[in-house]
Motif scaffolding. Structure first.
Motif, PDB file in Angstrom:
ATOM      1  N   GLN A  82      60.444  21.751 -43.730  1.00  0.00           N
ATOM      2  CA  GLN A  82      60.403  23.062 -43.794  1.00  0.00           C
ATOM      3  C   GLN A  82      61.619  23.508 -44.317  1.00  0.00           C
ATOM      4  OE1 GLN A  82      59.248  24.879 -40.173  1.00  0.00           O
ATOM      5  NE2 GLN A  82      57.755  26.034 -40.856  1.00  0.00           N
ATOM      6  N   GLU A  83      62.663  23.044 -43.727  1.00  0.00           N
ATOM      7  CA  GLU A  83      63.929  23.854 -43.919  1.00  0.00           C
ATOM      8  C   GLU A  83      64.821  23.086 -45.405  1.00  0.00           C
ATOM      9  OE1 GLU A  83      66.296  22.847 -40.434  1.00  0.00           O
ATOM     10  OE2 GLU A  83      64.586  23.852 -39.253  1.00  0.00           O
ATOM     11  N   LYS A  84      63.817  22.525 -46.089  1.00  0.00           N
ATOM     12  CA  LYS A  84      64.848  22.033 -47.363  1.00  0.00           C
ATOM     13  C   LYS A  84      65.267  23.121 -48.130  1.00  0.00           C
ATOM     14  CE  LYS A  84      61.827  19.663 -50.064  1.00  0.00           C
ATOM     15  NZ  LYS A  84      60.689  18.795 -50.530  1.00  0.00           N
ATOM     16  N   ILE A  85      66.440  22.991 -48.610  1.00  0.00           N
ATOM     17  CA  ILE A  85      66.961  23.915 -49.464  1.00  0.00           C
ATOM     18  C   ILE A  85      66.927  23.403 -50.889  1.00  0.00           C
ATOM     19  CG2 ILE A  85      69.276  25.026 -49.973  1.00  0.00           C
ATOM     20  CD1 ILE A  85      69.963  24.879 -46.972  1.00  0.00           C
ATOM     21  N   ASP A  86      66.618  24.263 -51.812  1.00  0.00           N
ATOM     22  CA  ASP A  86      66.852  23.836 -53.217  1.00  0.00           C
ATOM     23  C   ASP A  86      68.174  24.423 -53.879  1.00  0.00           C
ATOM     24  OD1 ASP A  86      66.648  23.166 -55.845  1.00  0.00           O
ATOM     25  OD2 ASP A  86      64.657  24.158 -55.916  1.00  0.00           O
ATOM     26  N   VAL A  87      69.274  23.328 -53.687  1.00  0.00           N
ATOM     27  CA  VAL A  87      70.510  23.704 -54.405  1.00  0.00           C
ATOM     28  C   VAL A  87      70.452  24.100 -55.782  1.00  0.00           C
ATOM     29  CG1 VAL A  87      71.892  22.721 -52.548  1.00  0.00           C
ATOM     30  CG2 VAL A  87      71.055  21.260 -54.648  1.00  0.00           C
ATOM     31  N   SER A  88      69.296  23.725 -56.715  1.00  0.00           N
ATOM     32  CA  SER A  88      69.354  24.040 -57.918  1.00  0.00           C
ATOM     33  C   SER A  88      68.905  25.144 -58.399  1.00  0.00           C
ATOM     34  CB  SER A  88      68.768  22.993 -58.684  1.00  0.00           C
ATOM     35  OG  SER A  88      67.442  23.021 -58.296  1.00  0.00           O
ATOM     36  N   LEU A  89      68.484  26.124 -57.376  1.00  0.00           N
ATOM     37  CA  LEU A  89      67.777  27.265 -57.512  1.00  0.00           C
ATOM     38  C   LEU A  89      68.715  28.248 -58.262  1.00  0.00           C
ATOM     39  CD1 LEU A  89      65.524  28.644 -54.619  1.00  0.00           C
ATOM     40  CD2 LEU A  89      64.805  28.044 -56.748  1.00  0.00           C
ATOM     41  N   VAL A  91      70.996  31.406 -58.964  1.00  0.00           N
ATOM     42  CA  VAL A  91      71.350  32.669 -58.250  1.00  0.00           C
ATOM     43  C   VAL A  91      71.393  33.945 -59.005  1.00  0.00           C
ATOM     44  CG1 VAL A  91      73.048  33.547 -56.685  1.00  0.00           C
ATOM     45  CG2 VAL A  91      72.767  31.286 -56.600  1.00  0.00           C
ATOM     46  N   THR A  97      79.254  36.286 -54.876  1.00  0.00           N
ATOM     47  CA  THR A  97      79.483  35.146 -53.906  1.00  0.00           C
ATOM     48  C   THR A  97      80.805  34.550 -54.349  1.00  0.00           C
ATOM     49  OG1 THR A  97      78.285  33.913 -55.191  1.00  0.00           O
ATOM     50  CG2 THR A  97      77.182  34.515 -53.284  1.00  0.00           C
TER      51      THR A  97
END
Ligand code: DAH
Length: 329
Positions: A82-89, A91, A97
């Motif tokens: 559920q908490e998976k983060i897609d670092v390639s998304l 921005v 940032t």
């Protein structure tokens, strides 16, 4: 009791499992209460019941443990899923940032030079006279010391007024060829629109054997660096003086605000002064015991570069920790 074990086997969450454990083995739990019945029994009957209860407790505990491990594994897996983060998304607004303008600018400078093989060095903030002044050809009573209003400690130690002492420390501990940069805080007794008592510099030093390190290497490197930082700007070298370099130069870029036409930021000159540099003076090599070498060095203020690249006009706002300023980056 069978229903208790059955419920344990059917439990769906560790929360449910814990509720059943408390119902059975908690202070008022059903198994705990059965144990208290032992007090009123004697002889064989007592032994018999104790044995039954101990067996029951042991089976309960072993099923509980097995079930607990099983449920925890499943729950961890579900949470990770559920908490998976897609670092390639993608921005959409990377400018939001950047981080603090000083760190951002410092990191960009480090990126450029480390890519060219420069070693990243750091040195102490509290320095002695030798490293901060004397070895850099600034002997006692030298008038150039006045350019750097120094914070002294009682024992003649001081807060370094520039990052140049790291040149000396690097040469004292390494042999040529040397290619290093040293970013870090520096200190002077100054406070106004364009000066703060603590500010940051980056020092660069290249030393090679014989006459391999020349002014033209320095010129090429700095021109390329300034175009990397500021885009398509004109770069000019103006002859100048620093006690530790000879010849010395100050380097300007065409004003990034008016494209060289003349405006308030560049005081109508069309040029912005960015850094100091030069060929390392023979005296400095003598101070560290180097012979038959050549080298060049440069130094720049990170705040100045950050003000120009991030469009900030009051240097003090970098250090006032006002969230309204910081949030813009
Ligand atoms: N240390 C000088 C200062 O604080 C900056 C500097 C100028 C460093 C020329 C250098 C150099 O290495 O070559 O103003």
């Amino acid at each position: 009791m069978d229903t208790l074990l059955q419920r344990l086997k059917n439990a769906k969450t560790s929360q449910e499992l814990e509720t059943i454990r408390v119902e059975a083995l908690g202070k008022k739990g059903s198994i705990t209460q059965k144990f208290s019945e032992l007090k009123s029994l004697e002889g064989e009957a007592k032994k018999e019941l104790a044995k039954t209860l101990n067996n029951l407790k042991m089976s309960f505990e072993s099923i509980h443990q097995e079930k607990k491990t099983q449920l925890q594994t499943l729950e961890l897996k579900a949470a990770l899923e559920q908490e998976k983060i897609d670092v390639s998304l993608f921005v959409s607004n990377p400018h939001k940032t950047l981080g603090h303008p000083i760190s951002y600018t410092k990191d960009r400078i480090i990126d450029y030079f480390t890519y060219l093989g420069y070693e990243l060095c750091i040195g102490p903030l509290i320095e002695d006279d030798f490293h901060n002044f004397a070895a850099l050809n600034l002997p006692e009573y030298h008038p150039a010391r006045d350019m750097q209003d120094t914070f002294y400690f009682k024992d003649s130690m001081l807060l370094r007024t520039h990052t140049s002492p790291v040149q000396i420390r690097t040469m004292q501990t390494q042999v040529p060829p040397i290619k290093m940069i040293c970013p870090g805080p520096t200190f002077r007794r100054d406070y106004d629109l364009t000066h703060t008592p603590m500010f940051h510099q980056v020092e660069g030093l290249v030393v090679d054997n014989g006459d391999k390190a020349s002014f033209s290497n320095l010129k090429y490197t700095l021109e390329d660096f300034l175009r990397y930082m500021f885009g398509d700007v004109k770069v000019r070298f103006r002859s100048s003086f620093f006690p530790f370099t000879e010849p010395s130069a100050e380097v300007d870029i065409s004003c990034v605000f008016c494209d060289g036409c003349g405006c308030r930021v560049c005081s109508q000159t069309g040029w912005l002064e960015i850094l100091g540099c030069g060929v390392v003076d023979e005296y400095v090599f003598q101070a560290v015991g180097y012979k038959n070498v050549s080298g060049y060095a440069f130094g720049m203020g990170i705040e100045r570069l950050a003000m120009l690249t991030c469009g900030v006009s009051d240097l003090r706002s970098f250090f006032e920790t006002d969230l309204r300023v910081l949030e813009q980056f």
